[in-house]
Design an enzyme around this catalytic site. Structure first.
Site, short mmCIF file in Angstrom:
data_model
loop_
_atom_site.label_atom_id
_atom_site.label_comp_id
_atom_site.label_asym_id
_atom_site.label_seq_id
_atom_site.Cartn_x
_atom_site.Cartn_y
_atom_site.Cartn_z
N ASP A 194 0.83 -1.21 0.00
CA ASP A 194 0.00 0.00 0.00
C ASP A 194 0.87 1.26 0.00
O ASP A 194 1.97 1.26 0.55
CB ASP A 194 -0.91 -0.02 1.24
CG ASP A 194 -2.04 0.99 1.14
OD1 ASP A 194 -2.33 1.46 0.00
OD2 ASP A 194 -2.63 1.34 2.17
N ARG B 92 0.00 7.66 -2.75
CA ARG B 92 0.57 8.75 -1.93
C ARG B 92 2.01 9.04 -2.33
O ARG B 92 2.45 10.18 -2.35
CB ARG B 92 0.46 8.39 -0.44
CG ARG B 92 -0.93 8.66 0.12
CD ARG B 92 -1.12 7.99 1.44
NE ARG B 92 -1.35 6.56 1.27
CZ ARG B 92 -1.19 5.67 2.24
NH1 ARG B 92 -0.78 6.04 3.43
NH2 ARG B 92 -1.44 4.39 2.00
N ARG C 245 -1.02 8.81 -10.22
CA ARG C 245 -1.00 7.59 -9.40
C ARG C 245 -0.28 6.44 -10.10
O ARG C 245 0.40 5.64 -9.47
CB ARG C 245 -2.44 7.16 -9.07
CG ARG C 245 -3.18 8.16 -8.18
CD ARG C 245 -4.61 7.71 -7.93
NE ARG C 245 -4.63 6.38 -7.31
CZ ARG C 245 -4.45 6.16 -6.01
NH1 ARG C 245 -4.26 7.17 -5.19
NH2 ARG C 245 -4.48 4.94 -5.55
N HIS D 84 2.40 3.15 -8.97
CA HIS D 84 2.28 1.71 -9.23
C HIS D 84 3.52 1.20 -9.99
O HIS D 84 4.06 0.15 -9.69
CB HIS D 84 1.01 1.41 -10.03
CG HIS D 84 -0.26 1.76 -9.30
ND1 HIS D 84 -0.47 1.43 -8.00
CD2 HIS D 84 -1.37 2.42 -9.71
CE1 HIS D 84 -1.67 1.87 -7.62
NE2 HIS D 84 -2.23 2.49 -8.64
N SER E 30 -7.22 -6.02 -5.46
CA SER E 30 -8.30 -6.62 -4.67
C SER E 30 -9.62 -6.62 -5.43
O SER E 30 -9.78 -5.89 -6.41
CB SER E 30 -8.47 -5.86 -3.35
OG SER E 30 -9.10 -4.62 -3.60
N SER E 31 -10.56 -7.41 -4.93
CA SER E 31 -11.92 -7.44 -5.52
C SER E 31 -12.48 -6.01 -5.54
O SER E 31 -13.23 -5.64 -6.45
CB SER E 31 -12.86 -8.28 -4.66
OG SER E 31 -12.30 -9.52 -4.33
N LEU F 85 11.45 -20.44 -4.25
CA LEU F 85 10.36 -19.64 -3.66
C LEU F 85 9.06 -19.87 -4.43
O LEU F 85 9.03 -19.86 -5.66
CB LEU F 85 10.74 -18.16 -3.73
CG LEU F 85 9.67 -17.19 -3.18
CD1 LEU F 85 9.60 -17.27 -1.65
CD2 LEU F 85 9.98 -15.76 -3.62
#
Ligand code: FPP
Length: 246
Positions: free
Chosen positions: A17, A21, A30, A34, A62-63, A128
């Site tokens: 998250d 910002r 924005r 990302h 997310s959904s 991994l």
């Protein structure tokens, strides 16, 4: 703080998250946040593999993220396609096994195909195990599990009384791997935000003020050091846990 914790979590889950910002603080759109966040994904995957974490699960979309402006959603989808094109060969070279979890049928055909190819290519890897949650929600996962068990009950394969915690957990998307031992959330908020609601029941929680694009290996090590200092009791007393160790 030690950068080599002795008690390494088997499974680390991450809520990435703070991209928006981070971009706003730099007067950027924005999307720039990302895009900068991909670098932190790379650093986190490398750190997890180097420190001996076996499973890493990243919450990428997310959904609820479908509710964001169309322009942001489509630029994120474009970024996922680009990241797959750029990163999969390197992940494969590093023996990483990649899997996507979520309502993938909601995604565009091109992205779905790239995801399927990446999963196939890396399926035999033994290093991994990297899960990327896309169009994923903890409630969605639980409802899907309930539906699949209800279908089995209607078909006469199981009875209602057969459904205990183990059977229910077995119907969830991450049924084949251990629950996360540690959840990391960046960006200063202290919420689970509909991530792995069932699986996080006993996870240790590490909340970092660092915005995701600034998150690096030293931040990951801080979370691991916090985890290493925790006594995990799973409902037992501290004395009981210590007695088992002796
Ligand atoms: C949350 O920050 C971040 C996301 C919804 C997207 C995460 C995606 C990436 C890091 C891109 C690359 C991912 C992969 C797996 C290649 P936010 O936008 O909610 O930030 P804010 O709270 O500051 O607005």
């Amino acid at each position: 703080m030690s950068s080599e914790p002795t008690n390494v979590p088997t499974h680390v889950a991450v809520i990435m998250d703070g991209n928006g910002r981070w971009a706003r603080a730099r007067g950027k759109a924005r999307h720039a946040g990302h895009r900068a966040g991909v670098k932190s994904v790379r650093a986190t995957v490398e750190a997890a593999a180097e420190r001996g974490v076996s499973y890493l699960t990243l919450f990428a979309f997310s959904s609820e993220n479908w509710k964001r402006p169309e322009e942001e959603v489509s630029s994120l989808m474009g970024l996922f396609v680009e990241a797959l094109r750029r990163e999969v060969a390197e992940l494969h070279r590093n023996n990483v096994r990649l899997r996507f979890v979520g309502a993938l049928e909601q995604l565009g055909g091109g992205l779905q195909q790239k995801m399927a190819e990446a999963q196939q290519k890396t399926a035999g890897n033994t290093g991994l195990f990297l899960n990327v949650a896309v169009a994923f929600g903890g409630r969605w996962d639980i409802v899907e599990a309930a539906q699949s068990l209800a279908r089995r009950a209607v078909a006469g394969e199981i009875s209602a009384a057969d459904i205990d915690e183990e059977v229910f957990a077995g119907a969830l998307r991450l049924a084949d791997i251990p629950d996360p031992d540690l959840l990391i959330r960046t960006g200063g908020e202290r919420r689970i935000s509909n991530f792995l609601l069932w699986n996080l029941a006993y996870a240790e929680l590490w909340f970092s003020e660092v915005l995701w694009p600034d998150f690096d290996k030293s931040d990951f090590d801080m979370a691991l050091a916090y985890y290493a200092g925790k006594q995990r009791r799973f409902g037992h007393t501290g004395d009981q846990v210590e007695a088992v160790k002796c």
